[in-house]
Design a protein around this motif. Structure first.
Motif, PDB file in Angstrom:
ATOM      1  N   GLY A  39       0.806  -1.212   0.000  1.00  0.00           N
ATOM      2  CA  GLY A  39       0.000   0.000   0.000  1.00  0.00           C
ATOM      3  C   GLY A  39       0.831   1.250   0.000  1.00  0.00           C
ATOM      4  N   ASP A  40       2.185   1.080   0.006  1.00  0.00           N
ATOM      5  CA  ASP A  40       3.047   2.256   0.028  1.00  0.00           C
ATOM      6  C   ASP A  40       3.322   2.792  -1.374  1.00  0.00           C
ATOM      7  OD1 ASP A  40       4.809   0.378  -0.993  1.00  0.00           O
ATOM      8  OD2 ASP A  40       6.152   0.364   0.754  1.00  0.00           O
ATOM      9  N   GLY A  41       2.724   2.153  -2.394  1.00  0.00           N
ATOM     10  CA  GLY A  41       2.889   2.649  -3.754  1.00  0.00           C
ATOM     11  C   GLY A  41       4.069   2.053  -4.484  1.00  0.00           C
ATOM     12  N   CYS A  42       4.846   1.172  -3.831  1.00  0.00           N
ATOM     13  CA  CYS A  42       5.988   0.537  -4.479  1.00  0.00           C
ATOM     14  C   CYS A  42       5.775  -0.967  -4.452  1.00  0.00           C
ATOM     15  CB  CYS A  42       7.286   0.878  -3.760  1.00  0.00           C
ATOM     16  SG  CYS A  42       7.744   2.623  -3.807  1.00  0.00           S
ATOM     17  N   CYS A  43       5.878  -1.543  -5.597  1.00  0.00           N
ATOM     18  CA  CYS A  43       5.761  -2.994  -5.659  1.00  0.00           C
ATOM     19  C   CYS A  43       7.146  -3.574  -5.435  1.00  0.00           C
ATOM     20  CB  CYS A  43       5.195  -3.426  -7.031  1.00  0.00           C
ATOM     21  SG  CYS A  43       4.957  -5.227  -7.141  1.00  0.00           S
ATOM     22  N   THR A  44       7.379  -4.050  -4.230  1.00  0.00           N
ATOM     23  CA  THR A  44       8.713  -4.502  -3.826  1.00  0.00           C
ATOM     24  C   THR A  44       8.775  -6.009  -3.925  1.00  0.00           C
ATOM     25  OG1 THR A  44       8.796  -2.631  -2.282  1.00  0.00           O
ATOM     26  CG2 THR A  44      10.490  -4.345  -2.048  1.00  0.00           C
ATOM     27  N   ALA A  45       9.386  -6.467  -4.990  1.00  0.00           N
ATOM     28  CA  ALA A  45       9.460  -7.903  -5.225  1.00  0.00           C
ATOM     29  C   ALA A  45      10.335  -8.580  -4.173  1.00  0.00           C
ATOM     30  CB  ALA A  45      10.009  -8.169  -6.612  1.00  0.00           C
ATOM     31  N   SER A  46      11.405  -7.824  -3.716  1.00  0.00           N
ATOM     32  CA  SER A  46      12.304  -8.428  -2.735  1.00  0.00           C
ATOM     33  C   SER A  46      11.601  -8.666  -1.413  1.00  0.00           C
ATOM     34  CB  SER A  46      13.519  -7.517  -2.522  1.00  0.00           C
ATOM     35  OG  SER A  46      13.102  -6.228  -2.041  1.00  0.00           O
ATOM     36  N   ALA A  47      10.480  -7.952  -1.224  1.00  0.00           N
ATOM     37  CA  ALA A  47       9.711  -8.135   0.007  1.00  0.00           C
ATOM     38  C   ALA A  47       8.559  -9.127  -0.208  1.00  0.00           C
ATOM     39  CB  ALA A  47       9.175  -6.801   0.496  1.00  0.00           C
ATOM     40  N   GLY A  48       8.516  -9.716  -1.416  1.00  0.00           N
ATOM     41  CA  GLY A  48       7.489 -10.726  -1.686  1.00  0.00           C
ATOM     42  C   GLY A  48       6.191 -10.168  -2.220  1.00  0.00           C
ATOM     43  N   GLU A  49       6.214  -8.863  -2.567  1.00  0.00           N
ATOM     44  CA  GLU A  49       4.993  -8.270  -3.088  1.00  0.00           C
ATOM     45  C   GLU A  49       4.805  -8.672  -4.563  1.00  0.00           C
ATOM     46  OE1 GLU A  49       4.533  -4.223  -0.348  1.00  0.00           O
ATOM     47  OE2 GLU A  49       5.115  -4.038  -2.447  1.00  0.00           O
ATOM     48  N   THR A  50       3.596  -9.097  -4.878  1.00  0.00           N
ATOM     49  CA  THR A  50       3.221  -9.459  -6.257  1.00  0.00           C
ATOM     50  C   THR A  50       1.815  -8.947  -6.512  1.00  0.00           C
ATOM     51  OG1 THR A  50       2.257 -11.585  -5.641  1.00  0.00           O
ATOM     52  CG2 THR A  50       4.634 -11.563  -6.111  1.00  0.00           C
ATOM     53  N   CYS A  51       1.402  -9.068  -7.749  1.00  0.00           N
ATOM     54  CA  CYS A  51       0.025  -8.674  -8.068  1.00  0.00           C
ATOM     55  C   CYS A  51      -0.967  -9.545  -7.350  1.00  0.00           C
ATOM     56  CB  CYS A  51      -0.198  -8.712  -9.585  1.00  0.00           C
ATOM     57  SG  CYS A  51       0.023 -10.377 -10.288  1.00  0.00           S
ATOM     58  N   CYS A  52      -0.472 -10.680  -6.974  1.00  0.00           N
ATOM     59  CA  CYS A  52      -1.344 -11.625  -6.287  1.00  0.00           C
ATOM     60  C   CYS A  52      -1.464 -11.272  -4.811  1.00  0.00           C
ATOM     61  CB  CYS A  52      -0.782 -13.040  -6.466  1.00  0.00           C
ATOM     62  SG  CYS A  52      -1.858 -14.319  -5.769  1.00  0.00           S
ATOM     63  N   SER A  53      -0.289 -10.825  -4.172  1.00  0.00           N
ATOM     64  CA  SER A  53      -0.308 -10.569  -2.725  1.00  0.00           C
ATOM     65  C   SER A  53      -0.614  -9.117  -2.410  1.00  0.00           C
ATOM     66  CB  SER A  53       1.049 -10.937  -2.101  1.00  0.00           C
ATOM     67  OG  SER A  53       2.094 -10.138  -2.665  1.00  0.00           O
ATOM     68  N   CYS A  54      -0.341  -8.182  -3.360  1.00  0.00           N
ATOM     69  CA  CYS A  54      -0.538  -6.752  -3.054  1.00  0.00           C
ATOM     70  C   CYS A  54      -0.947  -6.038  -4.335  1.00  0.00           C
ATOM     71  CB  CYS A  54       0.730  -6.150  -2.470  1.00  0.00           C
ATOM     72  SG  CYS A  54       0.508  -4.429  -1.922  1.00  0.00           S
ATOM     73  N   THR A  55      -2.224  -6.140  -4.650  1.00  0.00           N
ATOM     74  CA  THR A  55      -2.698  -5.513  -5.890  1.00  0.00           C
ATOM     75  C   THR A  55      -2.615  -4.006  -5.808  1.00  0.00           C
ATOM     76  OG1 THR A  55      -4.948  -5.597  -5.014  1.00  0.00           O
ATOM     77  CG2 THR A  55      -4.242  -7.427  -6.405  1.00  0.00           C
ATOM     78  N   GLN A  56      -2.630  -3.403  -4.512  1.00  0.00           N
ATOM     79  CA  GLN A  56      -2.554  -1.945  -4.385  1.00  0.00           C
ATOM     80  C   GLN A  56      -1.253  -1.408  -4.966  1.00  0.00           C
ATOM     81  OE1 GLN A  56      -3.140  -4.185  -1.963  1.00  0.00           O
ATOM     82  NE2 GLN A  56      -4.006  -3.206  -0.096  1.00  0.00           N
ATOM     83  N   ASP A  57      -0.151  -2.146  -4.736  1.00  0.00           N
ATOM     84  CA  ASP A  57       1.151  -1.658  -5.212  1.00  0.00           C
ATOM     85  C   ASP A  57       1.510  -2.269  -6.576  1.00  0.00           C
ATOM     86  OD1 ASP A  57       1.352  -0.276  -2.841  1.00  0.00           O
ATOM     87  OD2 ASP A  57       2.739  -1.676  -1.861  1.00  0.00           O
ATOM     88  N   CYS A  58       1.139  -3.520  -6.781  1.00  0.00           N
ATOM     89  CA  CYS A  58       1.609  -4.228  -7.982  1.00  0.00           C
ATOM     90  C   CYS A  58       0.538  -4.321  -9.084  1.00  0.00           C
ATOM     91  CB  CYS A  58       2.069  -5.632  -7.606  1.00  0.00           C
ATOM     92  SG  CYS A  58       3.437  -5.617  -6.406  1.00  0.00           S
ATOM     93  N   GLY A  59      -0.645  -3.810  -8.805  1.00  0.00           N
ATOM     94  CA  GLY A  59      -1.712  -3.857  -9.804  1.00  0.00           C
ATOM     95  C   GLY A  59      -2.365  -5.249  -9.882  1.00  0.00           C
ATOM     96  N   ALA A  60      -3.478  -5.326 -10.646  1.00  0.00           N
ATOM     97  CA  ALA A  60      -4.184  -6.602 -10.783  1.00  0.00           C
ATOM     98  C   ALA A  60      -3.394  -7.544 -11.671  1.00  0.00           C
ATOM     99  CB  ALA A  60      -5.569  -6.379 -11.361  1.00  0.00           C
ATOM    100  N   CYS A  61      -3.486  -8.816 -11.315  1.00  0.00           N
ATOM    101  CA  CYS A  61      -2.770  -9.820 -12.110  1.00  0.00           C
ATOM    102  C   CYS A  61      -3.465 -10.032 -13.476  1.00  0.00           C
ATOM    103  CB  CYS A  61      -2.716 -11.142 -11.362  1.00  0.00           C
ATOM    104  SG  CYS A  61      -1.715 -11.053  -9.838  1.00  0.00           S
ATOM    105  N   CYS A  62      -4.768  -9.914 -13.449  1.00  0.00           N
ATOM    106  CA  CYS A  62      -5.516 -10.162 -14.682  1.00  0.00           C
ATOM    107  C   CYS A  62      -5.146  -9.115 -15.721  1.00  0.00           C
ATOM    108  CB  CYS A  62      -7.027 -10.124 -14.388  1.00  0.00           C
ATOM    109  SG  CYS A  62      -8.030 -10.570 -15.809  1.00  0.00           S
ATOM    110  N   GLY A  63      -4.692  -9.581 -16.851  1.00  0.00           N
ATOM    111  CA  GLY A  63      -4.324  -8.673 -17.935  1.00  0.00           C
ATOM    112  C   GLY A  63      -2.859  -8.684 -18.214  1.00  0.00           C
ATOM    113  N   ASN A  64      -2.134  -9.480 -17.415  1.00  0.00           N
ATOM    114  CA  ASN A  64      -0.678  -9.522 -17.650  1.00  0.00           C
ATOM    115  C   ASN A  64      -0.277 -10.650 -18.585  1.00  0.00           C
ATOM    116  OD1 ASN A  64      -1.060 -11.751 -16.063  1.00  0.00           O
ATOM    117  ND2 ASN A  64       0.289 -11.090 -14.396  1.00  0.00           N
TER     118      ASN A  64
END
Length: 384
Positions: free
Chosen positions: A302-327
């Protein structure tokens, strides 16, 4: 020549011999007269120098004081009456006993008879030629001298400093020695015309004596070095740490002297005392760090950065990484299928909505766990 017809010695001693052996016939008077005068001294007849001096003349030296003899003309027979005189047999007169080799205190002393009564050094009487030079025991010594073994010596050593006798810390250190923390110093004044030895403080001799001096009382001997400052209250050289200036040359750093060498707000102090960025300390400081400047500390969903090193993905954090559908990736672990995301999962096969499979359940559980882990991380960072 015949004593007859009434003749007696009384009237005709010429015929009638004198019967008294102490008498002699006087032919001139024809009577018996005393033997005195016959030239023989007859003590048996009572003749003495007193009643018959012609027969018994006075003889000086016969042991009898008689007939005009006295101590002035025959002390041999007539002893001297003055106890301070003795008979001079050569002159038979009474002379003074001075010279007999015996000192009679009743009659003589060293003044009246030095030959018999020489002065005795040590009798505590200064007399008859005694002086401080040969008998200071009796006559004492001049000022500034003390009698020692009958010799006048300097007072130095008697335990009393006597400046009036010329004693000072140089001439007599045993009496006028300087105390602790002082030394004997030649002080000259009046343009150097007059100099005296005085006890002066050791301060200034180039040696710091801790028993007497400190950096406050004697800075010239006990001065502090470049990295310390003298504390007047204690007289000790204390480290400069705390003076508000960071001095690396004095080994001050954020570890050894934090009060002078504080790090910036966005820095931390290392074990080696070096200030470095706080990024990486596991705590996100919002005043200094963001998810873009320090993703390792700031990676909240939710901080606006999709941090992959922290395990954030479109699946776990759509707020930062966006929706998975459409990729263009059909991610079944995130719940995508041909019905939920036909753009990613549409196939030529008819889209049947299958029942939730075992893998689908596993995917849901993983999503839940990931969400909980993210929330827990946020909670910890807020707690810090």
């Amino acid at each position: 020549g015949v004593c007859e017809c009434g003749e007696t010695e009384s009237d005709c001693c010429t015929d009638c011999a004198c019967t008294d052996p102490c008498s002699t016939c006087n032919t001139a008077t024809n009577v018996c007269d005393s033997n005195c005068g016959n030239g023989t001294c007859e003590p048996a007849c009572g003749e003495t120098c007193s009643n018959c001096p012609s027969d018994c003349p006075t003889v000086c030296g016969d042991g009898v004081c008689e007939c005009g003899e006295n101590e002035t003309n025959c002390c041999t027979d007539c002893p001297c009456s003055d106890p301070c005189e003795a008979c001079n047999t050569a002159t038979n007169t009474c002379d003074s006993t001075c010279g007999d080799g015996t000192c009679d205190p009743a009659c003589e002393d060293c003044n009246s008879c030095l030959v018999d009564c020489p002065p005795t050094c040590g009798d505590e009487v200064c007399e008859c030629g005694e002086t401080d030079i040969d008998c200071c025991t009796d006559c004492g010594c001049p000022a500034c001298l003390t009698c020692n073994n009958n010799s006048c010596e300097s007072n130095c050593g008697n335990g009393t400093c006597e400046p009036g006798c010329g004693e000072d810390c140089d001439s007599c250190p045993s009496d006028c020695g300087c105390g602790d923390c002082t030394h004997c110093f030649l002080d000259c004044f009046g343009g150097g015309r007059t100099c005296v030895y005085v006890c002066a403080s050791d301060c200034g001799d180039g040696t710091c004596d801790p028993a007497c001096e400190n950096c406050d009382s004697c800075p010239q001997d006990c001065g502090c070095d470049a990295c310390t400052t003298c504390d007047p209250a204690t007289g000790t050289c204390d480290p400069d740490c705390g003076n508000g200036t960071c001095q690396p040359e004095c080994f001050e750093n954020c570890r050894t002297c934090l009060s002078d060498c504080q790090c910036d707000d966005c820095e931390n102090c290392s074990i080696g005392g070096v200030c470095h960025s706080a990024c990486g300390d596991g705590s996100c400081d919002p005043d200094c760090e963001t998810c873009s400047s320090c993703p390792q500390d700031c990676h909240e969903c939710g901080d606006g950065c999709c941090t992959a090193s922290a395990g954030e993905t479109c699946c776990s954090c759509t707020q930062d990484c966006g929706a998975c559908c459409g990729n263009d990736v059909c991610d079944t672990l995130c719940g995508e299928d041909c019905s939920t995301c036909p753009s990613d999962c549409l196939t030529e096969e008819p889209c049947d909505v299958p029942a939730v499979s075992e893998w689908g359940l596993i995917a849901l559980v993983l999503l839940l766990l990931t969400g909980l882990a993210v929330k827990f991380g946020q909670y910890r960072r807020q707690a810090r």
